[in-house]
Design an enzyme around this catalytic site. Structure first.
Site, PDB file in Angstrom:
ATOM      1  N   GLU A 148       0.865  -1.192   0.000  1.00 46.68           N
ATOM      2  CA  GLU A 148       0.000   0.000   0.000  1.00 46.68           C
ATOM      3  C   GLU A 148       0.897   1.236   0.000  1.00 46.68           C
ATOM      4  O   GLU A 148       2.047   1.167   0.446  1.00 46.68           O
ATOM      5  CB  GLU A 148      -0.897   0.008   1.241  1.00 46.68           C
ATOM      6  CG  GLU A 148      -0.109   0.018   2.530  1.00 46.68           C
ATOM      7  CD  GLU A 148      -0.913  -0.422   3.748  1.00 46.68           C
ATOM      8  OE1 GLU A 148      -1.804   0.333   4.136  1.00 46.68           O
ATOM      9  OE2 GLU A 148      -0.631  -1.491   4.312  1.00 46.68           O
ATOM     10  N   LYS A 202       2.630   4.573   1.214  1.00 44.83           N
ATOM     11  CA  LYS A 202       2.960   5.056   2.553  1.00 44.83           C
ATOM     12  C   LYS A 202       2.633   6.541   2.621  1.00 44.83           C
ATOM     13  O   LYS A 202       3.322   7.365   1.999  1.00 44.83           O
ATOM     14  CB  LYS A 202       4.440   4.808   2.859  1.00 44.83           C
ATOM     15  CG  LYS A 202       4.796   5.223   4.256  1.00 44.83           C
ATOM     16  CD  LYS A 202       6.201   4.799   4.610  1.00 44.83           C
ATOM     17  CE  LYS A 202       6.502   5.104   6.055  1.00 44.83           C
ATOM     18  NZ  LYS A 202       6.405   6.515   6.378  1.00 44.83           N
ATOM     19  N   ASP A 238       2.417  10.266   3.802  1.00 45.25           N
ATOM     20  CA  ASP A 238       3.328  11.111   4.573  1.00 45.25           C
ATOM     21  C   ASP A 238       2.497  12.098   5.391  1.00 45.25           C
ATOM     22  O   ASP A 238       2.358  13.270   5.047  1.00 45.25           O
ATOM     23  CB  ASP A 238       4.258  11.855   3.596  1.00 45.25           C
ATOM     24  CG  ASP A 238       5.448  12.450   4.320  1.00 45.25           C
ATOM     25  OD1 ASP A 238       5.619  12.179   5.522  1.00 45.25           O
ATOM     26  OD2 ASP A 238       6.204  13.195   3.666  1.00 45.25           O
ATOM     27  N   TYR A 245      -5.306   2.053   8.339  1.00 42.20           N
ATOM     28  CA  TYR A 245      -4.507   0.951   7.800  1.00 42.20           C
ATOM     29  C   TYR A 245      -3.982  -0.021   8.860  1.00 42.20           C
ATOM     30  O   TYR A 245      -3.273  -0.965   8.544  1.00 42.20           O
ATOM     31  CB  TYR A 245      -3.336   1.483   6.976  1.00 42.20           C
ATOM     32  CG  TYR A 245      -2.453   2.479   7.703  1.00 42.20           C
ATOM     33  CD1 TYR A 245      -1.715   2.103   8.812  1.00 42.20           C
ATOM     34  CD2 TYR A 245      -2.358   3.805   7.269  1.00 42.20           C
ATOM     35  CE1 TYR A 245      -0.916   3.009   9.487  1.00 42.20           C
ATOM     36  CE2 TYR A 245      -1.565   4.723   7.934  1.00 42.20           C
ATOM     37  CZ  TYR A 245      -0.854   4.316   9.047  1.00 42.20           C
ATOM     38  OH  TYR A 245      -0.059   5.203   9.719  1.00 42.20           O
ATOM     39  N   LYS A 301      11.153   2.988   0.977  1.00 45.86           N
ATOM     40  CA  LYS A 301      11.149   4.436   0.789  1.00 45.86           C
ATOM     41  C   LYS A 301      11.515   4.826  -0.641  1.00 45.86           C
ATOM     42  O   LYS A 301      12.326   4.163  -1.285  1.00 45.86           O
ATOM     43  CB  LYS A 301      12.167   5.079   1.746  1.00 45.86           C
ATOM     44  CG  LYS A 301      11.812   4.962   3.210  1.00 45.86           C
ATOM     45  CD  LYS A 301      10.538   5.689   3.506  1.00 45.86           C
ATOM     46  CE  LYS A 301      10.347   6.150   4.911  1.00 45.86           C
ATOM     47  NZ  LYS A 301      11.304   6.974   5.533  1.00 45.86           N
ATOM     48  N   CYS A 313      38.910  20.819  21.231  1.00 49.84           N
ATOM     49  CA  CYS A 313      37.477  21.112  21.273  1.00 49.84           C
ATOM     50  C   CYS A 313      37.266  22.603  21.007  1.00 49.84           C
ATOM     51  O   CYS A 313      37.873  23.438  21.691  1.00 49.84           O
ATOM     52  CB  CYS A 313      36.922  20.725  22.630  1.00 49.84           C
ATOM     53  SG  CYS A 313      35.233  21.282  22.889  1.00 49.84           S
ATOM     54  N   CYS A 326      35.737  24.120  24.605  1.00 52.46           N
ATOM     55  CA  CYS A 326      36.460  24.220  25.880  1.00 52.46           C
ATOM     56  C   CYS A 326      37.979  24.132  25.719  1.00 52.46           C
ATOM     57  O   CYS A 326      38.715  24.304  26.684  1.00 52.46           O
ATOM     58  CB  CYS A 326      35.975  23.162  26.861  1.00 52.46           C
ATOM     59  SG  CYS A 326      36.538  21.498  26.482  1.00 52.46           S
ATOM     60  N   CYS A 379      35.841  15.353  22.326  1.00 51.18           N
ATOM     61  CA  CYS A 379      36.425  16.268  23.296  1.00 51.18           C
ATOM     62  C   CYS A 379      36.636  15.483  24.593  1.00 51.18           C
ATOM     63  O   CYS A 379      35.761  14.740  25.032  1.00 51.18           O
ATOM     64  CB  CYS A 379      35.452  17.424  23.524  1.00 51.18           C
ATOM     65  SG  CYS A 379      35.707  18.287  25.067  1.00 51.18           S
ATOM     66  N   CYS A 388      33.518  20.608  29.977  1.00 47.01           N
ATOM     67  CA  CYS A 388      33.204  21.194  28.667  1.00 47.01           C
ATOM     68  C   CYS A 388      31.764  21.708  28.684  1.00 47.01           C
ATOM     69  O   CYS A 388      30.820  20.923  28.784  1.00 47.01           O
ATOM     70  CB  CYS A 388      33.375  20.162  27.564  1.00 47.01           C
ATOM     71  SG  CYS A 388      32.860  20.807  25.959  1.00 47.01           S
TER      72      CYS A 388
HETATM   73  C1  9MJ Z   1       1.451   4.787   6.228  1.00 48.62           C
HETATM   74  N1  9MJ Z   1       2.146   5.726   6.840  1.00 48.62           N
HETATM   75  O1  9MJ Z   1       0.842   5.025   5.224  1.00 48.62           O
HETATM   76  C2  9MJ Z   1       1.576   1.890   8.233  1.00 48.62           C
HETATM   77  N2  9MJ Z   1       1.387   3.487   6.836  1.00 48.62           N
HETATM   78  O2  9MJ Z   1       1.422  -0.069   9.678  1.00 48.62           O
HETATM   79  C3  9MJ Z   1       0.772   2.406   6.314  1.00 48.62           C
HETATM   80  N3  9MJ Z   1       1.888   3.151   8.020  1.00 48.62           N
HETATM   81  C4  9MJ Z   1       1.885   1.149   9.435  1.00 48.62           C
HETATM   82  N4  9MJ Z   1       0.876   1.397   7.199  1.00 48.62           N
HETATM   83  C5  9MJ Z   1       1.886  -0.475  10.874  1.00 48.62           C
HETATM   84  N5  9MJ Z   1       0.154   2.375   5.129  1.00 48.62           N
HETATM   85  C6  9MJ Z   1       2.637   0.511  11.398  1.00 48.62           C
HETATM   86  C7  9MJ Z   1       2.632   1.564  10.488  1.00 48.62           C
END
Ligand code: 9MJ
Length: 713
Positions: free
Chosen positions: A134, A136, A138, A246, A334, A428, A431, A452, A458
């Site tokens: 799926e 991710k 943000d 989710y 990612k 350092c 210091c 240091c 310090c």
């Molecule tokens: C996001 N951020 O879209 C999880 N997430 O599942 C999706 N995060 C997640 N799943 C378990 N699609 C922990 C985090």
């Protein structure tokens, strides 16, 4: 005997409730009562008494405190401004922690993930393993509790264990139903997902903000966070926040036995779910999904930073469990980092709390993937030399997700004439103490980090330790952030952790109290003192982490807290190891704790053996109480609290799985056999550990007997 004791207790309680025995007892009673009502009101949105009855309690307490200032308690609710608890939002503890995901940065990491899962589960080539994919999102993770289908509370992720109560704000999000529909809604379920803002809504919001002269947000994620954290829910209501469900936390019953099945049930109940989720059985299909989503990224209408893969079968998820703070059954793949080119104007050297000298690139500000970047890490001295990074160079800067931007390479063609290689300091910069690179005793390997040697002389190290001490996952003192610590340190008000807790008393006696200092207002000062007072009781794991002992991060602090329960027990163990030396049983006892190795034992010894640290600790313990570690409420099992050692080759479980399962059931897993071991579980070809167990008379079980003991046969 226990009956007499409990009778006595009740009698004492009854006395206090009458309220008029002594002012001291009445103050204690009122404090407890008001805190209870604060908790009901702020954390549970469920007040039991009217506002006027509440106000009457507070007025009575204020009266008593005025008449008997010497009886005023450090935890007095009157220290909190108005009726608000410390922090604008109340806190909510997650029954099941909200964990983060491990990361995969390329295709090979995904291949490795699938192989790891297969190995852990001991799956053969012919055994199917379904995995969901799926996008991710943000945004911001939240947890929403539904009881009997009704939305009753919502919390942010926070530190994963405790988040902020954002119920009122979440109730304004149109996407999120207040009542779940359908037949199979469980009695209790924490639905988890992501709050986000669509790209168009983000643009519109920013245009409106700019027009009104308000803050413009750097990206949709920040805008969503800012919108959710509004103290006035009517403002949140005007921001078109959206939600995708989710995952889940605590649940009285689940509607399916697969990830995809539960998410399908979410949809039936009226919760928004991402329509792009797919199930696949082959790694190639996961990667194809990833590349497809990557190509659609810009046209989805919301920000994503990768793809998440999850093992579909929930019984497999259960077996896989967790490693550190992430599930073993999921991973985030990612997207590649975004890059930009700019000029590196200067290399600054920062000194951290352990004395590490960290080079930081001061950049001509540049936008990388929607965020303005003006600092980037250069890692260490070797990295600068290897890439030959010089002041004045034009460099490529990269930002991946929420990690610190990095300098990837130098654009050589643009190097100014007469530039010099960067000379890393050997003293350092703060210091003036020597800065050295330590080498490992046994291997002679030289540390990449130059440190240091000033220790507590310090100022930079002392200041950074203080910042760490109050930080979010440590003491988490609200309103005492980096800038305030800088100020209090520079003005001599706070020089050690204990000083934080004597700040109020000293301030009251001071010629220049904070309220008279520019930038401080009466309410903010009072709030700060209240926030400090609220942390006079600290759980052991947080406290250990807060001390900033080298090599003791959050996970290790928890492992130690779990093993010893109290600070006194841990200190006694370390002191015995100091006395006994490296070959002593006391030393090995600490070393044997799962997750702890010699590096940590040595760091503990170094810390507790140092006079300065002992003095600071004593001063601190005069001000605060370290509370014993409270285990998650595990059900009692036949192996709760037992120490188990696994040895030899197991047939039905992998060693990791057996360990994880034992720990889930409340057992301690150790690496070596001693008199304290309760069971040795011996697989095929068990060697010296089995011999030791027999010699010491420790119970030896084969794999089947172990499984029978834990009810898994
Ligand atoms: C996001 N951020 O879209 C999880 N997430 O599942 C999706 N995060 C997640 N799943 C378990 N699609 C922990 C985090």
């Amino acid at each position: 005997m226990s009956e007499t004791k409990s009778k006595k207790k009740r009698k004492t309680a009854a006395k206090a409730t009458s309220g008029s025995e002594t002012p001291k007892a009445e103050i204690a009673q009122l404090t407890a009562e008001i805190s209870h009502h604060d908790d009901l009101y702020y954390r549970h949105d469920a007040p039991e008494i009217s506002d006027s009855a509440y106000d009457a309690l507070r007025r009575r307490l204020e009266e008593l405190e005025k008449a008997h200032p010497e009886l005023r308690r450090p935890d007095s609710p009157t220290a909190k401004v108005g009726a608000a608890p410390v922090g604008a939002f109340g806190k909510i503890r997650h029954d099941v922690p909200m964990l983060s995901l491990g990361n995969a940065f390329d295709d090979q990491d995904v291949v490795d993930f699938v192989e790891r899962v297969r190995r852990f589960l001991k799956l053969g080539e012919e055994d199917a393993l379904e995995i969901t994919s799926e996008p991710k999102i943000d945004g911001l993770s939240i947890s929403i509790r539904y009881e009997h289908g009704e939305l009753i509370q919502a919390a942010t992720r926070g530190d994963g264990t405790e988040g902020e109560n954002v119920t009122a704000n979440i109730k304004t999000v149109r996407d999120i139903p207040h009542t779940l529909k359908g037949k199979n809604v469980p009695e209790v379920i924490d639905v988890r997902g992501e709050i986000y803002l669509g790209d168009d809504d983000f643009e519109k919001l920013n245009a409106a903000q700019a027009k009104n002269g308000d803050k413009v947000f750097a990206n949709p994620r920040n805008a969503a966070a800012g919108s959710l954290r509004q103290l006035d829910p009517s403002i949140t209501a005007k921001r078109p926040l959206k939600f995708f469900a989710y995952a889940w936390g605590a649940a009285s019953k689940l509607p399916a036995d697969t990830q995809a099945g539960v998410v399908a049930a979410f949809k039936h109940w009226g919760l928004p779910v991402n329509p792009l989720m797919r199930i696949a059985a082959k790694t190639e299909a996961l990667l194809a999904f990833y590349h497809d989503i990557e190509s659609k990224r810009a046209s989805l209408g919301y920000d994503i930073d990768g793809v998440v893969y999850k093992v579909n079968r929930l019984d497999y998820q259960e077996r896989l469990g967790f490693v550190s703070r992430s599930p073993r059954w999921a991973i985030a793949h990612k997207f590649a980092a975004e890059q930009a080119t700019t000029v590196l104007e200067k290399i600054d050297i920062q000194v951290g709390r352990t004395g590490a000298l960290t080079p930081v690139a001061k950049l001509k500000p540049v936008t990388v993937g929607g965020v303005v970047v003006s600092n980037a890490t250069l890692h260490n001295e070797d990295e600068i030399a290897r890439k030959d990074i010089r002041e004045g160079d034009t460099v490529v800067v990269q930002r991946a997700g929420d990690v610190i931007p990095q300098v990837v390479e130098v654009v050589r063609d643009k190097r100014p004439a007469h530039s010099h290689p960067f000379k890393f300091p050997t003293v350092c910069p703060v210091c003036g103490s020597h800065a050295v690179r330590e080498s490992e005793e046994e291997t002679g390997k030289v540390d990449v980090v130059r440190r240091c040697t000033g220790g507590l002389i310090c100022p930079a190290q002392v200041k950074e330790r203080l910042k760490h001490f109050v930080s979010r996952n440590a003491l988490d003192i609200e309103g005492l952030g980096t800038e305030k610590i800088e100020f209090f340190f520079e003005t001599g008000r706070i020089k050690s952790p204990a000083d934080i807790f004597t700040l109020e008393a000293r301030d009251q006696a001071s010629d220049e109290p904070l309220m008279k200092v520019r930038g401080f207002k009466e309410t903010s000062v009072r709030k700060l003192f209240a926030a400090i007072d609220a942390r006079r009781n600290v759980p052991l794991d947080r406290f250990l982490y807060a001390l900033g002992i080298r090599h003791i991060g959050e996970t290790t602090a928890k492992d130690l807290a779990k093993a010893y329960g109290t600070l006194e027990a841990l200190r006694a163990a370390v002191e015995a190891a100091i006395k006994g030396g490296k070959d002593s049983e006391a030393y090995r006892d600490i070393d044997n704790i799962e997750g702890i190795g010699e590096t940590v034992v040595d760091a503990l010894i170094d810390f507790f053996d140092e006079r300065h640290n002992q003095e600071q600790l004593s001063a601190l313990l005069r001000e605060i109480t370290v509370t014993p570690y409270v285990r998650a409420q595990l059900k009692e099992t036949p192996v709760t609290g037992k120490t188990v050692v696994f040895t030899g080759t197991l047939m039905k479980l992998t060693r990791n799985e057996a360990k994880a399962q034992a720990e889930r059931l409340g057992a301690k897993v150790s690496g070596s056999v001693s008199k304290k071991t309760d069971y040795v579980v011996a697989g095929a070809e068990a060697g010296s550990k089995l011999d030791n167990a027999r010699a010491l008379g420790v119970t030896v079980l084969d794999e089947d007997a172990w499984l029978a003991l834990i009810g898994q046969s």
